[in-house]
Design a protein around this motif. Structure first.
Motif, PDB file in Angstrom:
ATOM      1  N   LEU A  33       0.835  -1.221  -0.124  1.00  0.00           N
ATOM      2  CA  LEU A  33      -0.015  -0.074   0.119  1.00  0.00           C
ATOM      3  C   LEU A  33       0.822   1.331  -0.034  1.00  0.00           C
ATOM      4  CD1 LEU A  33      -2.774  -0.924   2.614  1.00  0.00           C
ATOM      5  CD2 LEU A  33      -2.936  -0.998   0.166  1.00  0.00           C
ATOM      6  N   LEU A  34       2.004   1.164   0.489  1.00  0.00           N
ATOM      7  CA  LEU A  34       2.759   2.357   0.683  1.00  0.00           C
ATOM      8  C   LEU A  34       3.733   2.459  -0.430  1.00  0.00           C
ATOM      9  CD1 LEU A  34       3.772   2.048   4.530  1.00  0.00           C
ATOM     10  CD2 LEU A  34       2.072   3.598   3.676  1.00  0.00           C
ATOM     11  N   LEU A  35       4.184   1.325  -1.116  1.00  0.00           N
ATOM     12  CA  LEU A  35       5.225   1.411  -2.076  1.00  0.00           C
ATOM     13  C   LEU A  35       4.697   0.653  -3.596  1.00  0.00           C
ATOM     14  CD1 LEU A  35       8.184   0.009  -0.101  1.00  0.00           C
ATOM     15  CD2 LEU A  35       7.789   2.098  -0.780  1.00  0.00           C
ATOM     16  N   GLY A  36       5.428   0.988  -4.446  1.00  0.00           N
ATOM     17  CA  GLY A  36       4.762   0.316  -5.716  1.00  0.00           C
ATOM     18  C   GLY A  36       6.212  -0.030  -6.712  1.00  0.00           C
ATOM     19  N   GLY A  37       5.692  -0.715  -7.770  1.00  0.00           N
ATOM     20  CA  GLY A  37       6.631  -1.350  -8.743  1.00  0.00           C
ATOM     21  C   GLY A  37       7.882  -1.998  -8.217  1.00  0.00           C
ATOM     22  N   ILE A  38       8.929  -1.798  -8.606  1.00  0.00           N
ATOM     23  CA  ILE A  38      10.136  -2.400  -8.400  1.00  0.00           C
ATOM     24  C   ILE A  38      10.484  -2.446  -6.826  1.00  0.00           C
ATOM     25  CG2 ILE A  38      12.637  -3.107  -8.753  1.00  0.00           C
ATOM     26  CD1 ILE A  38      10.952  -3.848 -11.132  1.00  0.00           C
ATOM     27  N   ALA A  39      10.255  -1.225  -6.436  1.00  0.00           N
ATOM     28  CA  ALA A  39      10.678  -0.907  -5.002  1.00  0.00           C
ATOM     29  C   ALA A  39       9.928  -1.680  -4.034  1.00  0.00           C
ATOM     30  CB  ALA A  39      10.462   0.730  -4.695  1.00  0.00           C
ATOM     31  N   CYS A  40       8.743  -1.773  -4.184  1.00  0.00           N
ATOM     32  CA  CYS A  40       8.024  -2.832  -3.455  1.00  0.00           C
ATOM     33  C   CYS A  40       8.261  -4.090  -3.649  1.00  0.00           C
ATOM     34  CB  CYS A  40       6.379  -2.732  -4.040  1.00  0.00           C
ATOM     35  SG  CYS A  40       5.230  -3.763  -3.193  1.00  0.00           S
ATOM     36  N   ALA A  41       8.655  -4.693  -4.662  1.00  0.00           N
ATOM     37  CA  ALA A  41       9.004  -6.007  -4.959  1.00  0.00           C
ATOM     38  C   ALA A  41      10.444  -6.359  -4.081  1.00  0.00           C
ATOM     39  CB  ALA A  41       9.336  -6.441  -6.311  1.00  0.00           C
ATOM     40  N   VAL A  42      11.397  -5.348  -4.279  1.00  0.00           N
ATOM     41  CA  VAL A  42      12.594  -5.707  -3.398  1.00  0.00           C
ATOM     42  C   VAL A  42      12.346  -5.589  -1.713  1.00  0.00           C
ATOM     43  CG1 VAL A  42      14.846  -4.531  -2.996  1.00  0.00           C
ATOM     44  CG2 VAL A  42      13.915  -4.666  -5.162  1.00  0.00           C
ATOM     45  N   VAL A  43      11.388  -4.598  -1.535  1.00  0.00           N
ATOM     46  CA  VAL A  43      11.313  -4.324   0.006  1.00  0.00           C
ATOM     47  C   VAL A  43      10.154  -5.649   0.308  1.00  0.00           C
ATOM     48  CG1 VAL A  43       9.920  -3.050   1.730  1.00  0.00           C
ATOM     49  CG2 VAL A  43      11.597  -1.990   0.051  1.00  0.00           C
ATOM     50  N   VAL A  44       9.448  -6.016  -0.558  1.00  0.00           N
ATOM     51  CA  VAL A  44       8.596  -7.407   0.104  1.00  0.00           C
ATOM     52  C   VAL A  44       9.554  -8.288   0.310  1.00  0.00           C
ATOM     53  CG1 VAL A  44       7.083  -9.147  -0.764  1.00  0.00           C
ATOM     54  CG2 VAL A  44       6.446  -6.438  -0.615  1.00  0.00           C
ATOM     55  N   ALA A  45      10.562  -8.757  -0.787  1.00  0.00           N
ATOM     56  CA  ALA A  45      11.483  -9.721  -0.769  1.00  0.00           C
ATOM     57  C   ALA A  45      12.296  -9.703   0.352  1.00  0.00           C
ATOM     58  CB  ALA A  45      12.263  -9.939  -2.093  1.00  0.00           C
ATOM     59  N   CYS A  46      12.817  -8.410   0.882  1.00  0.00           N
ATOM     60  CA  CYS A  46      13.774  -8.483   1.970  1.00  0.00           C
ATOM     61  C   CYS A  46      13.091  -8.591   3.313  1.00  0.00           C
ATOM     62  CB  CYS A  46      14.317  -6.913   2.036  1.00  0.00           C
ATOM     63  SG  CYS A  46      15.651  -6.665   0.664  1.00  0.00           S
ATOM     64  N   THR A  47      11.672  -8.078   3.407  1.00  0.00           N
ATOM     65  CA  THR A  47      10.926  -8.280   4.546  1.00  0.00           C
ATOM     66  C   THR A  47      10.495  -9.809   4.843  1.00  0.00           C
ATOM     67  OG1 THR A  47       9.897  -6.142   4.163  1.00  0.00           O
ATOM     68  CG2 THR A  47       8.739  -7.763   5.798  1.00  0.00           C
ATOM     69  N   PHE A  48      10.257 -10.706   3.660  1.00  0.00           N
ATOM     70  CA  PHE A  48       9.946 -11.696   3.809  1.00  0.00           C
ATOM     71  C   PHE A  48      11.146 -12.605   4.317  1.00  0.00           C
ATOM     72  CE2 PHE A  48      10.141 -16.235   1.657  1.00  0.00           C
ATOM     73  CZ  PHE A  48       9.016 -16.618   2.545  1.00  0.00           C
ATOM     74  N   ALA A  49      12.164 -12.438   3.611  1.00  0.00           N
ATOM     75  CA  ALA A  49      13.678 -13.103   4.160  1.00  0.00           C
ATOM     76  C   ALA A  49      13.793 -12.690   5.817  1.00  0.00           C
ATOM     77  CB  ALA A  49      14.835 -12.325   3.526  1.00  0.00           C
ATOM     78  N   GLY A  50      13.372 -11.419   6.316  1.00  0.00           N
ATOM     79  CA  GLY A  50      13.401 -11.105   7.662  1.00  0.00           C
ATOM     80  C   GLY A  50      12.633 -11.923   8.578  1.00  0.00           C
TER      81      GLY A  50
END
Length: 276
Positions: free
Chosen positions: A141-158
């Protein structure tokens, strides 16, 4: 990863025995995975950088719209099979006898402790999946595009690392219950005392195999076409089977190593062993 090596060696040497107890729970757990939902999640993140809350939750939890009957079946089978598996391993490591005889009595002894800790584990995991899905959805909801995908992947790893850390905290609880005969909270105190001396080692022993297994499953979902669903399922089944064998073996290998008790299965004996 001293304990990890010991657990892998034990699971490999005794695979033919342990496989009997792990096959059905791992099979139904693999059936509970919603592969179509996971592929939809990957596609959404790759294209728009978005996914809904239920998409994330169904990705993290086996109790999803597709897989909840299989997940429930896996839980019931685990409640039956794990007391037998832990009874076999505990008997083998404690007195050096590798046999399927006498497992009925070990089942009666281990059933309640295994069932209670299974409930605790599933409840904590589902809470983790619920909170994790909420966090990942908020990021879309806060991010979009490639930035969202990268942040989601990093958060999932955490989030995955956090789940492994929580599991490592109680890794020695079940063997402490079954070997010492303590009450639940006394066994937890005993497990915490043993865990304190090897916390970093035990976290890596839990995290590294889980990360490898997760990477294999994600690669299978990403690169194996949906038309080859049987191959993708076979990969998931093998991953769940091997991880189940490994983690149950790790519990007892780490307990004996941390407590300083001698493992009788490692003591060379003369005569026959491994009879049914």
């Amino acid at each position: 990863m001293k304990y990890a090596g010991s657990a892998f060696r034990y699971a490999f040497k005794n695979f033919i025995f342990l496989f009997l107890f792990a096959l059905l729970p791992s099979y139904f757990l693999a059936m509970a995975t919603d592969a179509e939902n996971a592929r939809a999640l990957f596609a959404g993140l790759a294209q728009e950088g978005e996914a809904g809350f239920t998409v994330y939750f169904f990705f993290l939890s086996p109790f999803n719209a597709h897989g909840w009957p299989y997940a429930l079946t896996a839980f019931v089978l685990a409640a039956v099979c794990l007391p037998l598996m832990t009874g076999f391993i505990e008997k083998h490591m404690r007195i050096g006898i590798r046999s399927l005889r006498g497992l009925r009595s070990r089942f009666n002894h281990n059933f309640v402790s295994t069932l209670v800790l299974l409930f605790v584990f599933v409840a904590v995991y589902e809470l983790w999946a619920l909170l994790g899905a909420g966090l990942l959805y908020a990021e879309t909801l806060l991010l979009g595009g490639i930035a969202c995908a990268v942040v989601v992947a990093c958060t999932f790893a955490g989030l995955a690392a956090l789940a492994c850390y929580l599991f490592s905290l109680v890794l020695l609880w079940l063997p402490s219950l079954q070997i010492t005969g303590y009450a639940f909270m006394d066994a937890l105190a005993c497990a915490n005392a043993l865990y304190g001396a090897a916390r970093g080692r035990l976290f890596l022993d839990v995290f590294v195999p889980a990360a490898v297994g997760l990477a294999v499953q994600l690669a299978s979902l990403a690169f194996i076409p949906a038309s080859f669903g049987a191959v993708d399922f076979l990969v998931r089944e093998l991953v769940f089977l091997l991880l189940l064998l490994y983690y149950v073996s790790l519990m007892f290998a780490a307990y004996f190593g941390a407590s300083g008790e001698e493992r009788q299965d490692l003591v060379k004996k003369y005569g026959s062993e491994g009879r049914f």
